[in-house]
Design a protein around this motif. Structure first.
Motif, PDB file in Angstrom:
ATOM      1  N   THR A  64       0.839  -1.203   0.000  1.00 20.43           N
ATOM      2  CA  THR A  64       0.000   0.000   0.000  1.00 20.43           C
ATOM      3  C   THR A  64       0.868   1.245   0.000  1.00 20.43           C
ATOM      4  N   HIS A  80      -6.657   1.562  -1.496  1.00 20.44           N
ATOM      5  CA  HIS A  80      -7.425   0.824  -0.500  1.00 20.44           C
ATOM      6  C   HIS A  80      -6.746  -0.515  -0.189  1.00 20.44           C
ATOM      7  N   GLU A  86      -6.820   4.786   2.206  1.00 19.48           N
ATOM      8  CA  GLU A  86      -8.229   4.962   2.545  1.00 19.48           C
ATOM      9  C   GLU A  86      -8.683   3.856   3.509  1.00 19.48           C
ATOM     10  N   PRO A  87      -9.712   4.134   4.308  1.00 18.69           N
ATOM     11  CA  PRO A  87     -10.186   3.105   5.251  1.00 18.69           C
ATOM     12  C   PRO A  87     -11.019   1.997   4.606  1.00 18.69           C
ATOM     13  N   GLN A  88     -11.660   2.258   3.471  1.00 19.10           N
ATOM     14  CA  GLN A  88     -12.535   1.267   2.854  1.00 19.10           C
ATOM     15  C   GLN A  88     -11.722   0.087   2.332  1.00 19.10           C
ATOM     16  N   HIS A  89     -12.176  -1.123   2.624  1.00 19.85           N
ATOM     17  CA  HIS A  89     -11.446  -2.327   2.240  1.00 19.85           C
ATOM     18  C   HIS A  89     -11.463  -2.516   0.733  1.00 19.85           C
TER      19      HIS A  89
END
Length: 328
Positions: free
Chosen positions: A47, A65, A101-104
């Motif tokens: 990431t 993500h 970002e927090p979204q998987h």
């Protein structure tokens, strides 16, 4: 010509990073989101590397993500012996400006094509764990994308992680099988290590040309592949390092670069002796084809796209120094 809307799933090592440069800075791609998966490096490292690569390309606003941290059923394996501990040749790159970002990743892979049905092209550059996890929630997922291109497999059975297997499929063969069970040749194309080994090798002359461009992207692409070059010399015996993920991205951006294709039925070997090997059935009695395999790519066309992209200087103000202090 309008840019191709892209979702990219990656286990960002050094060749993935170059593929991200092609997608984000060639002018041919419009990267909507990047999802990351464990593979070349742990998912947190991949990431970070994706964020750095997008920043170098002048696309700091592209969301990244994080996704699955391990294969579906197996213990995780990395390719840090190839790409360096940090996945980027251990050249000491600074931290990216933007956070993940927090979204998987799996939620992203599911939601984007529902918002934009038939519009987005998905390019996968790592193990297929995220894609398989998404397919377990939506069996028709692949049909919602315009097309899916995967850097996966070795159609000539000459491997880079074992005698017959390519790393991305070997790392999570169960996930690769899930993808193949949902695939159709009109929607899913795989570009394997056989193509990279044949048509995407950066010879010493190519490396010299890339380094002499002198732009931030060219310098970045050249330096982060130094450990891959050593591995290619010592393990695969190629006359330089090869670029499997960039050649896959090139085919997604410019499909005419693929000069030989075949539609066949493909399965994956799961047993330990042949783990990750492609089982390609070319008999007349074979099951209906489930995949398009690219077998050859124009090496000249691919390299020209790579050099032309790296010669550009987008977003220099926001790019981290490719020569951080102490690593000049």
């Amino acid at each position: 010509m309008p840019s191709l809307p892209l979702i990219i799933d990656t286990d960002t090592g050094s060749d993935d990073a170059v593929a991200l440069l092609l997608a984000a800075a060639s002018g041919l791609g419009d990267v909507r989101a990047v999802t990351t998966v464990a593979g070349n490096v742990p998912v947190a490292t991949g990431t970070r590397n994706a964020l750095i690569s997008l920043q170098i390309a002048g696309c700091v606003d592209v969301p990244v993500h994080p996704g699955c941290e391990r294969p579906m059923t197996r213990a995780p394996s990395t390719a840090q012996q190839v790409h360096g501990h940090d996945g980027m040749g251990d050249v000491g790159l600074p931290e990216p400006l933007r956070a993940a970002e927090p979204q998987h990743a799996v939620d992203v892979l599911l939601s984007y094509p529902r918002w934009h049905p038939g519009e987005l092209t998905l390019v996968t550059l790592g193990p297929l764990t995220n894609i398989a996890a998404a397919l377990l929630r939506d069996r028709d997922l692949l049909t919602r994308y315009r097309h899916v291109y995967c850097m996966a497999g070795a159609a000539d059975m000459r491997g880079n992680i074992s005698a017959t297997a390519e790393f991305n499929v070997w790392a999570d063969p169960e996930a690769a099988r899930v993808v193949l069970q949902a695939a159709t040749p009109d929607k899913v194309t795989w570009i394997g290590w056989d193509v990279s080994r044949t048509d995407a090798v950066m010879t010493p002359a190519d490396q010299l040309r890339l380094g002499r461009l002198g732009t931030p992207m060219a310098t970045f692409a050249h330096r982060i592949n130094r450990t891959v070059n050593d591995w290619a010399r010592d393990v695969t015996g190629l006359p330089g390092y090869d670029l499997p993920d960039p050649v896959t991205m090139a085919v997604a951006l410019r499909p005419e670069l693929a000069i030989e294709r075949e539609q066949v039925h493909v399965d994956i070997a799961l047993g330990e002796e042949t783990r990750g090997q492609l089982i390609i059935d070319r008999r007349r009695s074979a099951p209906v084809p489930n995949l398009t395999l690219v077998r050859r790519v124009s090496s000249t066309g691919f390299k020209q796209l790579l050099f032309d992209t790296c010669a550009r200087t987008p977003g220099q103000a926001s790019a981290p120094d490719p020569h951080p202090e102490g690593h000049r």
